[in-house]
Design a protein around this motif. Structure first.
Motif, PDB file in Angstrom:
ATOM      1  N   VAL A   1     -16.282 -19.126-130.202  1.00 45.50           N
ATOM      2  CA  VAL A   1     -15.704 -20.271-129.505  1.00 45.50           C
ATOM      3  C   VAL A   1     -15.997 -21.506-130.344  1.00 45.50           C
ATOM      4  CG1 VAL A   1     -15.704 -21.661-127.404  1.00 45.50           C
ATOM      5  CG2 VAL A   1     -16.063 -19.185-127.263  1.00 45.50           C
ATOM      6  N   PRO A   2     -14.991 -22.103-130.986  1.00 46.01           N
ATOM      7  CA  PRO A   2     -15.230 -23.274-131.848  1.00 46.01           C
ATOM      8  C   PRO A   2     -15.669 -24.478-131.027  1.00 46.01           C
ATOM      9  CG  PRO A   2     -12.877 -22.828-131.632  1.00 46.01           C
ATOM     10  CD  PRO A   2     -13.579 -21.710-130.941  1.00 46.01           C
ATOM     11  N   LYS A   3     -16.410 -25.387-131.697  1.00 49.79           N
ATOM     12  CA  LYS A   3     -17.016 -26.491-130.946  1.00 49.79           C
ATOM     13  C   LYS A   3     -16.780 -27.872-131.540  1.00 49.79           C
ATOM     14  CE  LYS A   3     -20.749 -23.368-129.528  1.00 49.79           C
ATOM     15  NZ  LYS A   3     -22.200 -23.055-129.627  1.00 49.79           N
ATOM     16  N   ALA A   4     -16.367 -27.962-132.779  1.00 51.88           N
ATOM     17  CA  ALA A   4     -16.269 -29.270-133.443  1.00 51.88           C
ATOM     18  C   ALA A   4     -14.997 -30.015-133.028  1.00 51.88           C
ATOM     19  CB  ALA A   4     -16.300 -29.092-134.957  1.00 51.88           C
ATOM     20  N   GLY A   5     -15.031 -31.343-133.191  1.00 52.44           N
ATOM     21  CA  GLY A   5     -13.836 -32.154-132.934  1.00 52.44           C
ATOM     22  C   GLY A   5     -13.292 -31.977-131.536  1.00 52.44           C
ATOM     23  N   LEU A   6     -11.985 -31.844-131.435  1.00 51.86           N
ATOM     24  CA  LEU A   6     -11.335 -31.685-130.136  1.00 51.86           C
ATOM     25  C   LEU A   6     -11.559 -30.307-129.535  1.00 51.86           C
ATOM     26  CD1 LEU A   6      -7.936 -33.539-130.795  1.00 51.86           C
ATOM     27  CD2 LEU A   6      -9.928 -34.375-129.532  1.00 51.86           C
ATOM     28  N   PHE A   7     -12.166 -29.403-130.299  1.00 53.72           N
ATOM     29  CA  PHE A   7     -12.538 -28.101-129.730  1.00 53.72           C
ATOM     30  C   PHE A   7     -13.565 -28.268-128.610  1.00 53.72           C
ATOM     31  CE2 PHE A   7     -10.999 -26.221-133.813  1.00 53.72           C
ATOM     32  CZ  PHE A   7     -10.118 -25.294-133.266  1.00 53.72           C
ATOM     33  N   LYS A   8     -14.220 -29.413-128.551  1.00 53.94           N
ATOM     34  CA  LYS A   8     -15.159 -29.675-127.452  1.00 53.94           C
ATOM     35  C   LYS A   8     -14.434 -29.720-126.111  1.00 53.94           C
ATOM     36  CE  LYS A   8     -18.066 -32.567-130.431  1.00 53.94           C
ATOM     37  NZ  LYS A   8     -18.514 -33.971-130.685  1.00 53.94           N
ATOM     38  N   TYR A   9     -13.142 -30.053-126.161  1.00 50.25           N
ATOM     39  CA  TYR A   9     -12.400 -30.272-124.925  1.00 50.25           C
ATOM     40  C   TYR A   9     -11.294 -29.245-124.686  1.00 50.25           C
ATOM     41  CZ  TYR A   9     -14.597 -34.695-126.114  1.00 50.25           C
ATOM     42  OH  TYR A   9     -15.511 -35.636-126.489  1.00 50.25           O
ATOM     43  N   MET A  10     -10.819 -28.605-125.749  1.00 46.79           N
ATOM     44  CA  MET A  10      -9.729 -27.642-125.607  1.00 46.79           C
ATOM     45  C   MET A  10      -9.889 -26.542-126.646  1.00 46.79           C
ATOM     46  SD  MET A  10      -6.546 -29.883-127.150  1.00 46.79           S
ATOM     47  CE  MET A  10      -7.107 -31.572-126.919  1.00 46.79           C
ATOM     48  N   LEU A  11      -9.217 -25.426-126.411  1.00 43.25           N
ATOM     49  CA  LEU A  11      -9.355 -24.271-127.294  1.00 43.25           C
ATOM     50  C   LEU A  11      -8.305 -24.249-128.406  1.00 43.25           C
ATOM     51  CD1 LEU A  11     -10.104 -21.653-124.521  1.00 43.25           C
ATOM     52  CD2 LEU A  11     -11.677 -22.329-126.337  1.00 43.25           C
ATOM     53  N   TYR A  12      -7.226 -25.000-128.224  1.00 47.71           N
ATOM     54  CA  TYR A  12      -6.158 -25.008-129.222  1.00 47.71           C
ATOM     55  C   TYR A  12      -5.777 -26.430-129.631  1.00 47.71           C
ATOM     56  CZ  TYR A  12      -5.550 -20.010-128.546  1.00 47.71           C
ATOM     57  OH  TYR A  12      -5.761 -18.653-128.515  1.00 47.71           O
ATOM     58  N   PRO A  13      -6.742 -27.214-130.085  1.00 51.20           N
ATOM     59  CA  PRO A  13      -6.401 -28.580-130.510  1.00 51.20           C
ATOM     60  C   PRO A  13      -5.503 -28.597-131.740  1.00 51.20           C
ATOM     61  CG  PRO A  13      -8.630 -28.037-131.175  1.00 51.20           C
ATOM     62  CD  PRO A  13      -8.171 -26.933-130.281  1.00 51.20           C
ATOM     63  N   HIS A  14      -5.556 -27.537-132.557  1.00 51.27           N
ATOM     64  CA  HIS A  14      -4.684 -27.481-133.740  1.00 51.27           C
ATOM     65  C   HIS A  14      -3.220 -27.380-133.326  1.00 51.27           C
ATOM     66  CE1 HIS A  14      -6.205 -23.622-132.504  1.00 51.27           C
ATOM     67  NE2 HIS A  14      -5.409 -22.930-133.287  1.00 51.27           N
ATOM     68  N   TYR A  15      -2.940 -26.805-132.143  1.00 50.37           N
ATOM     69  CA  TYR A  15      -1.581 -26.831-131.596  1.00 50.37           C
ATOM     70  C   TYR A  15      -1.246 -28.255-131.128  1.00 50.37           C
ATOM     71  CZ  TYR A  15      -1.253 -21.680-131.261  1.00 50.37           C
ATOM     72  OH  TYR A  15      -1.182 -20.337-131.511  1.00 50.37           O
ATOM     73  N   PHE A  16      -2.154 -28.824-130.338  1.00 50.57           N
ATOM     74  CA  PHE A  16      -1.922 -30.137-129.737  1.00 50.57           C
ATOM     75  C   PHE A  16      -1.642 -31.199-130.794  1.00 50.57           C
ATOM     76  CE2 PHE A  16      -3.632 -34.235-128.262  1.00 50.57           C
ATOM     77  CZ  PHE A  16      -2.843 -34.436-127.140  1.00 50.57           C
ATOM     78  N   VAL A  17      -2.464 -31.237-131.858  1.00 47.95           N
ATOM     79  CA  VAL A  17      -2.287 -32.293-132.865  1.00 47.95           C
ATOM     80  C   VAL A  17      -1.047 -32.041-133.719  1.00 47.95           C
ATOM     81  CG1 VAL A  17      -4.721 -32.925-132.917  1.00 47.95           C
ATOM     82  CG2 VAL A  17      -3.882 -31.158-134.486  1.00 47.95           C
ATOM     83  N   GLU A  18      -0.604 -30.787-133.808  1.00 45.55           N
ATOM     84  CA  GLU A  18       0.665 -30.549-134.500  1.00 45.55           C
ATOM     85  C   GLU A  18       1.821 -31.113-133.683  1.00 45.55           C
ATOM     86  OE1 GLU A  18       3.305 -26.905-136.399  1.00 45.55           O
ATOM     87  OE2 GLU A  18       1.123 -26.802-136.440  1.00 45.55           O
ATOM     88  N   TRP A  19       1.723 -31.018-132.364  1.00 42.22           N
ATOM     89  CA  TRP A  19       2.746 -31.640-131.518  1.00 42.22           C
ATOM     90  C   TRP A  19       2.713 -33.164-131.679  1.00 42.22           C
ATOM     91  CZ3 TRP A  19       1.042 -28.524-126.565  1.00 42.22           C
ATOM     92  CH2 TRP A  19       1.338 -27.177-126.772  1.00 42.22           C
ATOM     93  N   VAL A  20       1.510 -33.724-131.782  1.00 41.44           N
ATOM     94  CA  VAL A  20       1.384 -35.163-132.028  1.00 41.44           C
ATOM     95  C   VAL A  20       2.080 -35.520-133.343  1.00 41.44           C
ATOM     96  CG1 VAL A  20      -0.261 -37.007-132.596  1.00 41.44           C
ATOM     97  CG2 VAL A  20      -0.751 -35.431-130.706  1.00 41.44           C
ATOM     98  N   GLU A  21       1.857 -34.695-134.342  1.00 46.62           N
ATOM     99  CA  GLU A  21       2.459 -34.896-135.659  1.00 46.62           C
ATOM    100  C   GLU A  21       3.979 -34.982-135.555  1.00 46.62           C
ATOM    101  OE1 GLU A  21       2.360 -32.492-139.937  1.00 46.62           O
ATOM    102  OE2 GLU A  21       1.073 -31.875-138.270  1.00 46.62           O
ATOM    103  N   TRP A  22       4.586 -34.029-134.861  1.00 49.24           N
ATOM    104  CA  TRP A  22       6.053 -34.001-134.784  1.00 49.24           C
ATOM    105  C   TRP A  22       6.602 -35.011-133.786  1.00 49.24           C
ATOM    106  CZ3 TRP A  22       7.681 -32.609-139.017  1.00 49.24           C
ATOM    107  CH2 TRP A  22       7.093 -31.555-139.736  1.00 49.24           C
TER     108      TRP A  22
END
Length: 295
Positions: free
Chosen positions: A218-239
């Motif tokens: 279970v990752p813990k750094a950055g936005l992983f503290k709050y959600m499990l798929y922040p890499h999805y979320f920030v890609e949506w922010v990107e687009w």
């Protein structure tokens, strides 16, 4: 406006205006197709990949399914304008084409090369992603190459707040891109740590080399503290930033964002269930799947 186009597939690749409009009208319905994912827990890639004779090597599959997007955009962007008698596209078109290439230079090429390991991918997942990339690149490339704004006046009419809106959109895009890389690297670090641990144990003669592609935490750094798929979320922010820069009237950019959310949201929600099943609710804690306060 040209009534026919020449290319790898005449009138389709790149498309005529009529065929562009047809594909785009169908592309808007992609979320309905993507919603079928809610009906199944199977997804033949990553942590939920299962043994199958139809599996492809993960690294090669990723590279070949993601690359057609930016290659299609570039092909269309350069091939279409001369056939539409467009001799000088506005600088904004080139910037947006460049941003797309920057993202996919990382996502399609560097990402699989940087991964310590990648699980096999089912042929059906590869084929659906390949199709997504070709259509998405074709629609955005066509819009940027002649079916969207072709003059500075067009851009002035498209963006209510002009260069300010364009600049804000690009800034949001880069914030999302940087955050995407950061959280991807946190996932890579989990595999790297396990690689180092196994190397040490192998040297000590205590264990045999294991399969790191199947090691998860279970990752813990950055936005992983709050959600499990922040890499999805920030890609949506990107687009979303990309859509903002292109103008909210840019249908291909809007479709790209909505279609990404539609295809990735079910995977994130199912992925949270996988984390809970594997590690337990206590270890997962109160983390959201991908959208804090919503999902």
């Amino acid at each position: 406006m040209a009534t026919s186009t020449l290319g790898l597939i005449p009138n389709w690749y790149p498309p005529t205006r009529e065929n562009y409009d047809l594909i785009l009208s169908l592309w808007k319905w992609f979320p309905a197709f993507a919603s079928l994912q809610w009906a199944t827990t199977w997804y033949g890639m990553g942590k939920t990949s299962l043994p199958s004779p139809l599996n492809l090597p993960g690294r090669l599959a990723w590279l070949t399914m993601e690359s057609p997007g930016f290659l299609t955009l570039l092909y269309t962007f350069f091939r279409l304008p001369p056939q539409l008698s467009v001799t000088d596209l506005p600088w904004q078109n080139s910037v947006l084409a460049g941003l797309f290439v920057i993202h996919y230079s990382y996502r399609a090429i560097l990402f699989p090369l940087l991964q310590p390991s990648m699980a096999p991918m089912h042929l059906s997942i590869w084929a659906s992603a390949f199709s997504f990339q070709v259509i998405n690149g074709l629609m955005l490339g066509s819009w940027l190459g002649g079916y969207g704004p072709t003059s500075q006046e067009d851009w002035d009419n498209l963006l209510p707040f002009g260069t300010l809106q364009f600049s804000v959109g690009i800034a949001i895009f880069y914030v999302g891109l940087a955050a995407n890389y950061y959280h991807d690297d946190e996932l890579r670090e989990i595999r790297r740590r396990e690689n180092h641990r196994q190397d040490r144990l192998v040297k000590e003669g205590r264990v045999k080399r294991g399969d790191v592609s199947r090691h998860y935490e279970v990752p813990k750094a950055g936005l992983f503290k709050y959600m499990l798929y922040p890499h999805y979320f920030v890609e949506w922010v990107e687009w979303f930033g990309y859509w903002t820069a292109a103008g909210y009237g840019c249908v291909p950019a809007r479709c790209f964002l909505f279609n990404e959310v539609a295809s990735m949201l079910p995977r994130a929600v199912r992925g949270k269930a996988w984390y809970v099943e594997k590690f337990g609710e206590e270890k997962v804690g109160k983390k959201w799947a991908v959208i804090p306060g919503v999902w």
